[in-house]
Design an enzyme around this catalytic site. Structure first.
Site, PDB file in Angstrom:
ATOM      1  N   ASP A 141     -24.459  38.415  75.813  1.00  0.00           N
ATOM      2  CA  ASP A 141     -23.292  37.823  75.171  1.00  0.00           C
ATOM      3  C   ASP A 141     -22.375  37.285  76.267  1.00  0.00           C
ATOM      4  O   ASP A 141     -22.706  37.354  77.463  1.00  0.00           O
ATOM      5  CB  ASP A 141     -22.577  38.832  74.256  1.00  0.00           C
ATOM      6  CG  ASP A 141     -22.034  38.143  73.004  1.00  0.00           C
ATOM      7  OD1 ASP A 141     -21.213  37.222  73.167  1.00  0.00           O
ATOM      8  OD2 ASP A 141     -22.438  38.493  71.885  1.00  0.00           O
ATOM      9  N   HIS A 199     -22.212  32.156  72.824  1.00  0.00           N
ATOM     10  CA  HIS A 199     -22.191  33.546  73.304  1.00  0.00           C
ATOM     11  C   HIS A 199     -22.957  33.676  74.618  1.00  0.00           C
ATOM     12  O   HIS A 199     -23.649  34.674  74.842  1.00  0.00           O
ATOM     13  CB  HIS A 199     -22.762  34.490  72.246  1.00  0.00           C
ATOM     14  CG  HIS A 199     -21.832  34.708  71.075  1.00  0.00           C
ATOM     15  ND1 HIS A 199     -20.718  35.504  71.159  1.00  0.00           N
ATOM     16  CD2 HIS A 199     -21.842  34.204  69.816  1.00  0.00           C
ATOM     17  CE1 HIS A 199     -20.092  35.496  69.982  1.00  0.00           C
ATOM     18  NE2 HIS A 199     -20.741  34.706  69.159  1.00  0.00           N
ATOM     19  N   GLU A 204     -22.007  31.272  65.950  1.00  0.00           N
ATOM     20  CA  GLU A 204     -20.692  30.991  66.540  1.00  0.00           C
ATOM     21  C   GLU A 204     -20.764  30.202  67.854  1.00  0.00           C
ATOM     22  O   GLU A 204     -20.345  30.683  68.899  1.00  0.00           O
ATOM     23  CB  GLU A 204     -19.956  32.320  66.777  1.00  0.00           C
ATOM     24  CG  GLU A 204     -19.705  33.086  65.510  1.00  0.00           C
ATOM     25  CD  GLU A 204     -19.012  34.413  65.740  1.00  0.00           C
ATOM     26  OE1 GLU A 204     -18.133  34.754  64.921  1.00  0.00           O
ATOM     27  OE2 GLU A 204     -19.339  35.120  66.715  1.00  0.00           O
ATOM     28  N   TRP A 234     -25.298  37.236  57.892  1.00  0.00           N
ATOM     29  CA  TRP A 234     -24.138  38.048  58.295  1.00  0.00           C
ATOM     30  C   TRP A 234     -22.850  37.575  57.655  1.00  0.00           C
ATOM     31  O   TRP A 234     -21.896  38.330  57.543  1.00  0.00           O
ATOM     32  CB  TRP A 234     -24.008  38.081  59.824  1.00  0.00           C
ATOM     33  CG  TRP A 234     -23.509  36.820  60.499  1.00  0.00           C
ATOM     34  CD1 TRP A 234     -24.258  35.757  60.886  1.00  0.00           C
ATOM     35  CD2 TRP A 234     -22.159  36.528  60.887  1.00  0.00           C
ATOM     36  NE1 TRP A 234     -23.474  34.799  61.478  1.00  0.00           N
ATOM     37  CE2 TRP A 234     -22.171  35.252  61.497  1.00  0.00           C
ATOM     38  CE3 TRP A 234     -20.944  37.214  60.778  1.00  0.00           C
ATOM     39  CZ2 TRP A 234     -21.014  34.648  61.996  1.00  0.00           C
ATOM     40  CZ3 TRP A 234     -19.793  36.601  61.280  1.00  0.00           C
ATOM     41  CH2 TRP A 234     -19.837  35.343  61.875  1.00  0.00           C
ATOM     42  N   GLU A 288     -16.921  45.565  71.001  1.00  0.00           N
ATOM     43  CA  GLU A 288     -15.749  45.155  71.781  1.00  0.00           C
ATOM     44  C   GLU A 288     -14.825  46.342  72.060  1.00  0.00           C
ATOM     45  O   GLU A 288     -14.317  46.481  73.175  1.00  0.00           O
ATOM     46  CB  GLU A 288     -14.952  44.077  71.037  1.00  0.00           C
ATOM     47  CG  GLU A 288     -15.576  42.693  71.078  1.00  0.00           C
ATOM     48  CD  GLU A 288     -16.473  42.430  69.882  1.00  0.00           C
ATOM     49  OE1 GLU A 288     -17.002  43.410  69.299  1.00  0.00           O
ATOM     50  OE2 GLU A 288     -16.661  41.244  69.536  1.00  0.00           O
TER      51      GLU A 288
HETATM   52  C1  ACM Z   1     -21.863  37.608  64.296  1.00  0.00           C
HETATM   53  O1  ACM Z   1     -21.163  38.510  63.807  1.00  0.00           O
HETATM   54  N1  ACM Z   1     -21.323  36.696  65.071  1.00  0.00           N
HETATM   55  C2  ACM Z   1     -23.298  37.532  64.045  1.00  0.00           C
END
Ligand code: ACM
Length: 539
Positions: free
Chosen positions: A175, A246, A313, A379, A456
């Site tokens: 990430d 990411h 994202e 998701w 996180e």
């Molecule tokens: C995600 O929660 N960005 C897969």
């Protein structure tokens, strides 16, 4: 101790309440193909009880393991009575799942690593259990990029998954904030991309940083060990290399793979903040070759059918500002640079397909053409899962509205770094993986479900435990057991069984959230007064 979690399909107790005693001379016989389960039982239940479980002898009780072809693949039948404990499974995996039930029937102390009462008598209630899973994909995703979990912690999580009959470990290895897998041909990934200079402390909006470097990287042998340890527990490890977004950590190690004509990528370091980084891979041949090089080594290390290529994202601001990216979009006949996201993951999907693997990605990959056999991790909501299934893709349901376990478990300021919205134990218990209205062949596309643990604000195993448990136990029941519709589920009954399960988790040393709320050492303030958001809409 018949409070089994996840609940078995059928469980019948001897009405007279008789019990079978397990003692020093109890024989453990492994039929063909079940030797690994016997090894596991001796290593775990043997250690907890101090009993030797010889392979032969004339003891008063025998435990017989065997494979019976008429049973479902991961299903099992466990019978205890008359001095025999019989455990038959449709496969070694089925016998292993049944061994988890047997351990629960022995009582919470069977979850310890050494005997605590050497003179105690061990007993199994006389019982018949017939059981099989509802879903073939019962997953847990662990993000080891935001906070590195040392190998021992990962092995422990595989044990915790096994105890809950979960069978897919989705290993989020890369990430913006760190790269966690050694790639031999790119030593700078372990050397540079796996360390960040400091870490944002608390919420995304927090003004505080922990000023110590954070990082870590699994060596190739660490990965081999994790994969083999999982396999012994009939758990498949699905690796994730998250691209093209990411990927700031990779850009920090290989600035030439970023959007060099939009930003000075030489100034990019491994990210020390939370959120979605703008520093994404460039849509260039060089970046694709880099990803292929990474995946070549990933395929050597992970035998799983599925390989996860991320795809979530990916902001396109830098691509918009990059002449190279715009030219690539034009050359590909795309309306604008946004289409480059699914072009990128589509390329890697085809690359994997040619090599006999099945690509899987976050549901953003649905925006473009996908190779046959691609599966989708839904998701952003049930709607994405339904759309993927109707488009003919296999789906793993992991909607953030229900099974993102990093989200807080209760309202109030007591939750440690209370991120996200409230998702209680009962909410998770009432989660239904199959989207409403999905029937027939499309419903059959739902491979199963997965709980996701983003890290996180989970800086160590104790924080991961707190977020995961007890909710992972409820999730496991949703994934394994065939439950009634959400509103009709017996949550009170589940809580009654949980009273025993907490004692198992205590024996395992799991730092779960107690039903009464966090223990004093588990509290850690977030940003006081931060408004409590609701869940995002099902997208
Ligand atoms: C995600 O929660 N960005 C897969």
């Amino acid at each position: 101790m018949t409070e089994v979690i996840p609940a078995p399909a059928r469980l019948r107790r001897d009405p007279a309440g008789r019990r079978t005693e397990i003692g020093r001379d109890t024989v453990l016989r492994a039929g063909p193909g079940t030797e690994g389960v016997a090894r596991w039982l001796r290593a775990t239940v043997g250690a907890a009880t101090g009993l030797p479980f010889p392979e032969s002898g004339g003891g008063a009780c025998r435990i017989e393991l065997g494979i019976e072809s008429g049973l479902p693949d991961e299903g099992y039948r466990l019978t205890a009575g008359g001095g025999t404990v019989g455990l038959a499974g449709g496969s070694a995996a089925g016998v292993f799942r049944g061994a988890q039930t047997l351990r629960q029937l022995l009582g919470p102390d069977a979850f310890r690593r050494a005997p605590v009462r050497p003179d105690r008598v061990w007993e199994v209630p006389e019982i018949t259990v017939e059981d099989a899973p509802r879903f073939r994909w019962r997953g847990l995703m662990l993000d080891v990029a935001r906070h590195f979990m040392p190998k021992e912690g990962v092995l422990r999580y595989l044990d915790l998954m096994a105890a809950h009959k979960l069978n897919v470990f989705h290993f989020h290895l890369t990430d913006d904030q760190g790269w966690r897998i050694e790639i031999e041909r790119y030593p700078e990934l372990a050397g540079i991309a796996s360390w960040r200079p400091r870490t944002k402390f608390g919420h995304r909006s927090s003004p505080l940083w922990d000023e110590k470097p954070h990082g870590g990287c699994y060596t190739r042998d660490d990965i081999r060990e994790i994969v083999a340890y999982a396999a012994e527990r009939h758990i498949t490890v699905v690796p994730e290399i998250d691209v093209p977004g990411h990927a700031q950590a990779a850009v920090a190690a290989r600035p030439e793979l970023g959007n060099t004509d939009a930003v000075d990528t030489r100034a990019v370091s491994v990210w020390d903040d939370w959120g979605i980084s703008p520093n994404v891979l460039a849509p260039t041949d060089a970046a694709l070759r880099f990803c292929e090089g990474v995946l070549e080594e990933v395929l050597e290390l992970f035998p799983s059918e599925f390989v996860h290529i991320g795809g979530d994202e990916c902001p396109t601001d830098q691509w918009r500002r990059s002449a190279t990216a715009r030219a690539r979009a034009r050359e590909l006949g795309l309306a604008d640079v946004d289409g480059l996201r699914s072009w990128f993951t589509g390329h890697l999907g085809r690359w994997l397909t040619v090599r006999g693997r099945r690509p899987i990605g976050w549901d953003e990959i649905l925006d473009g053409a996908l190779p046959e056999g691609t599966a989708v991790c839904a998701w952003r909501g049930h709607a994405r899962g339904a759309a993927a299934a109707r488009a003919g893709h296999d789906v793993v349901m992991c909607p953030e509205q229900h099974v993102y376990l990093d989200h807080r478990q209760a309202p109030g300021e007591d939750e440690p770094v209370p991120v996200g919205f409230v998702r209680t134990l009962e909410d998770v218990y009432r989660f239904e993986p199959v989207p409403a209205g999905l029937t027939g062949e499309a419903a059959g596309r739902v491979l199963g479900t997965q709980a996701n643990l983003w890290t996180e604000v989970l800086e160590d195993s104790a924080r991961v435990d707190y977020q995961a448990f007890p909710r992972l136990a409820a999730f496991a029941e949703v994934a394994w057991s065939t439950l009634p519709a959400p509103a009709e589920r017996d949550f009170a009954g589940f809580e009654r069984r949980m009273a025993v399960h907490y004692r198992r988790l205590d024996a395992l040393g799991v730092a779960y959230r107690p039903p009464s709320g966090p223990r004093p050492w588990q509290r850690r303030p977030g940003v006081p007064g931060r408004p409590l958001p609701g869940p995002p809409p099902d997208r």
